[in-house]
Design a protein around this motif. Structure first.
Motif, mmCIF file in Angstrom:
data_model
loop_
_atom_site.group_PDB
_atom_site.id
_atom_site.type_symbol
_atom_site.label_atom_id
_atom_site.label_comp_id
_atom_site.label_asym_id
_atom_site.label_seq_id
_atom_site.Cartn_x
_atom_site.Cartn_y
_atom_site.Cartn_z
ATOM 1 N N GLY A 1 18.428 28.076 35.515
ATOM 2 C CA GLY A 1 18.550 29.242 35.769
ATOM 3 C C GLY A 1 19.017 29.899 37.233
ATOM 4 O O GLY A 1 18.896 30.811 37.440
ATOM 5 N N THR A 2 19.630 28.826 38.129
ATOM 6 C CA THR A 2 20.129 29.290 39.225
ATOM 7 C C THR A 2 21.734 29.352 38.917
ATOM 8 O O THR A 2 22.191 28.881 37.915
ATOM 9 N N PRO A 3 22.264 29.955 39.752
ATOM 10 C CA PRO A 3 23.901 30.060 39.602
ATOM 11 C C PRO A 3 24.400 28.719 39.472
ATOM 12 O O PRO A 3 24.355 27.925 40.160
ATOM 13 N N LEU A 4 25.598 28.811 38.597
ATOM 14 C CA LEU A 4 26.333 27.690 38.306
ATOM 15 C C LEU A 4 27.643 27.746 38.859
ATOM 16 O O LEU A 4 28.318 28.661 38.249
ATOM 17 N N PHE A 5 28.087 26.958 39.653
ATOM 18 C CA PHE A 5 29.743 26.886 40.160
ATOM 19 C C PHE A 5 30.128 25.771 39.547
ATOM 20 O O PHE A 5 29.683 24.737 40.029
ATOM 21 N N ILE A 6 31.443 25.768 39.137
ATOM 22 C CA ILE A 6 32.204 24.704 38.668
ATOM 23 C C ILE A 6 33.283 24.632 39.423
ATOM 24 O O ILE A 6 34.173 25.580 39.537
ATOM 25 N N SER A 7 33.838 23.394 39.836
ATOM 26 C CA SER A 7 35.185 23.178 40.230
ATOM 27 C C SER A 7 36.080 22.304 39.023
ATOM 28 O O SER A 7 35.776 21.207 39.347
ATOM 29 N N VAL A 8 36.850 22.732 38.359
ATOM 30 C CA VAL A 8 37.193 21.824 37.415
ATOM 31 C C VAL A 8 38.758 22.123 36.888
ATOM 32 O O VAL A 8 39.280 23.197 37.078
ATOM 33 N N ARG A 9 39.440 20.998 37.511
ATOM 34 C CA ARG A 9 40.793 20.977 37.231
ATOM 35 C C ARG A 9 41.337 21.337 35.849
ATOM 36 O O ARG A 9 40.819 20.608 34.879
ATOM 37 N N PRO A 10 42.144 22.155 35.793
ATOM 38 C CA PRO A 10 42.685 22.600 34.380
ATOM 39 C C PRO A 10 43.188 21.253 33.453
ATOM 40 O O PRO A 10 43.853 20.801 34.045
ATOM 41 N N ASN A 11 42.912 21.262 32.543
ATOM 42 C CA ASN A 11 43.457 20.368 31.508
ATOM 43 C C ASN A 11 42.887 18.840 31.635
ATOM 44 O O ASN A 11 43.319 17.669 31.226
#
Length: 415
Positions: free
Chosen positions: A331-341
């Motif tokens: 339930g905490t903020p989720l930050f993602i760094s995902v390279r497209p594709n």
């Protein structure tokens, strides 16, 4: 237990000028018929009675852990399209946070400070970019390092003597900082992540403060304030400027901030050191630990941010999937760094389901085994409806860096 209070003004004795100050309130309590985790939550609530919290669940894309400062407006817009695809049919809009890379004087791997007046050639119009992000359907967020600034218009007397960063106790300098915040709000960014302020004020990282927060021989412009008062002065100014410029609609996320002094002055706090998009051991060591052991502060001091899930192929999806899942389930903020594709269709669908959970923050699992390990693997919600078991160690075991930082321990000091 030892209470050690550094009440200097920077690295010199404070000049109170006849003023009397309260150094601390010391709270002690005994709790029964509860778990140790519930006791810690209650204790944090007693220490902070007036937190400020987001009005909606915060989750976001932030390309730092695959781009590492090498980005552009077009790449941010591509990241935006990708997070929108991953969050299709999810009602709560995600944030798209622009990290270090956009500022006028940005020099990759060399300089990440201000001025914060405009973007660079890869970010030609920051206000227009915020508008494009809103039109696409995300909330715009941005990163800033307020105290490191080589703007030639900054007067010498506005700067700290030991490192040349901006001194917030100079009234003119503090107004300059507030104008930076107002400008960013007026551009349309509704989440501001301010970073590096502890290091830029005191010249040390937290693990180096054993027990003094800074070196001797210098003081702030206003030598009548203790260092703690200076820190709170800065945090309050940032919050006040954002409230004034956005009518309270902008969220403040502190990074490299002093946690207990930030309670009530920031909506979210990055509670740990950096995770990684290339080294799972760093994410395990930094991320899982800070999520578990700072989680009692969540919703009591602020919302906690245990940092990003870096998805760029260097870390297996099986490990990153677990990391994203426990963040969402907590339930905490989720930050993602995902390279497209970078993800295949199955992995994208799995991440979509995790983001759906994160967008609501209805689940609140806690570490069951937090008294037994520094890296809890067993997580449950209060009613035991959700029971999660994670495997944080790769089959090859721990991968040690021979040059890793060795954290110092502080032994009790007695007379």
């Amino acid at each position: 237990m030892t209470l050690f209070l550094d009440v200097r003004c920077g690295g010199s004795g404070v000049n109170l000028k006849g003023r009397v100050i309260k150094l601390a309130d010391v709270i002690a309590c005994e709790m029964r018929d509860c778990t140790s985790f519930e006791a810690m939550q209650e204790f944090c609530g007693q220490m902070c009675e007036d937190p400020i919290l987001p009005k909606y669940p915060v989750y976001a894309s932030n390309n730092w852990y695959y781009a590492y400062g090498k980005s552009s407006e077009s790449e941010i817009l591509a990241d935006c399209d990708y997070i929108l695809n991953l969050t299709k049919d999810i009602e709560n809009k995600p944030y798209m946070v622009i990290d270090d890379c956009w500022q006028e004087h940005h020099r990759l791997n060399e300089y990440n400070g201000g001025p914060w007046i405009k973007g660079n050639e890869k970010f030609p119009d920051m206000k227009a970019l915020a508008e494009k992000l809103v039109q696409k359907g995300v909330r715009p967020g941005i990163w800033v390092r307020l105290l490191l600034n080589e703007d030639e218009n900054i007067k010498n007397e506005w700067r700290l003597s030991h490192n040349n960063c901006i001194d917030p106790t100079n009234p003119e300098a503090l107004n300059y900082i507030k104008e930076d915040i107002k400008r960013i709000c007026n551009w349309g960014y509704t989440l501001i992540k301010h970073d590096f302020s502890t290091f830029d004020l005191f010249g040390k990282w937290g693990f180096q403060m054993s027990p003094l927060v800074t070196d001797d021989g210098w003081h702030f412009y206003d030598d009548s304030l203790t260092s703690a008062e200076v820190v709170k002065l800065l945090y309050k100014a940032i919050l006040d400027a954002s409230v004034e410029a956005s009518n309270g609609e902008t969220l403040i996320l502190g990074c490299n901030t002093i946690g207990h002094l930030g309670a009530g002055y920031m909506h979210i706090n990055r509670t740990g050191d950096d995770t990684s998009g290339v080294d799972w051991e760093r994410t395990r060591f930094m991320g899982v630990n800070t999520l578990a052991f700072r989680l009692p502060q969540h919703g009591k001091f602020y919302e906690i941010d245990a940092d990003c899930v870096g998805i760029d192929g260097g870390i297996s999806w099986s490990m990153n999937k677990q990391w994203a899942d426990v963040l969402a389930q907590s339930g905490t903020p989720l930050f993602i760094s995902v390279r497209p594709n970078i993800l295949d269709e199955t992995e994208k669908q799995e991440l979509h389901e995790i983001l759906k959970v994160a967008s609501k923050q209805e689940h609140h699992v806690i570490p069951v085994d937090w008294e037994e390990t520094t890296c809890p693997e067993h997580w449950q919600d209060k009613d035991h409806d959700i029971d999660c078991k994670y495997q944080w160690f790769e089959e090859t075991g721990l991968k040690f860096n021979p040059n890793t930082i060795r954290y110092q321990t502080f032994l009790s000091m007695t007379e």
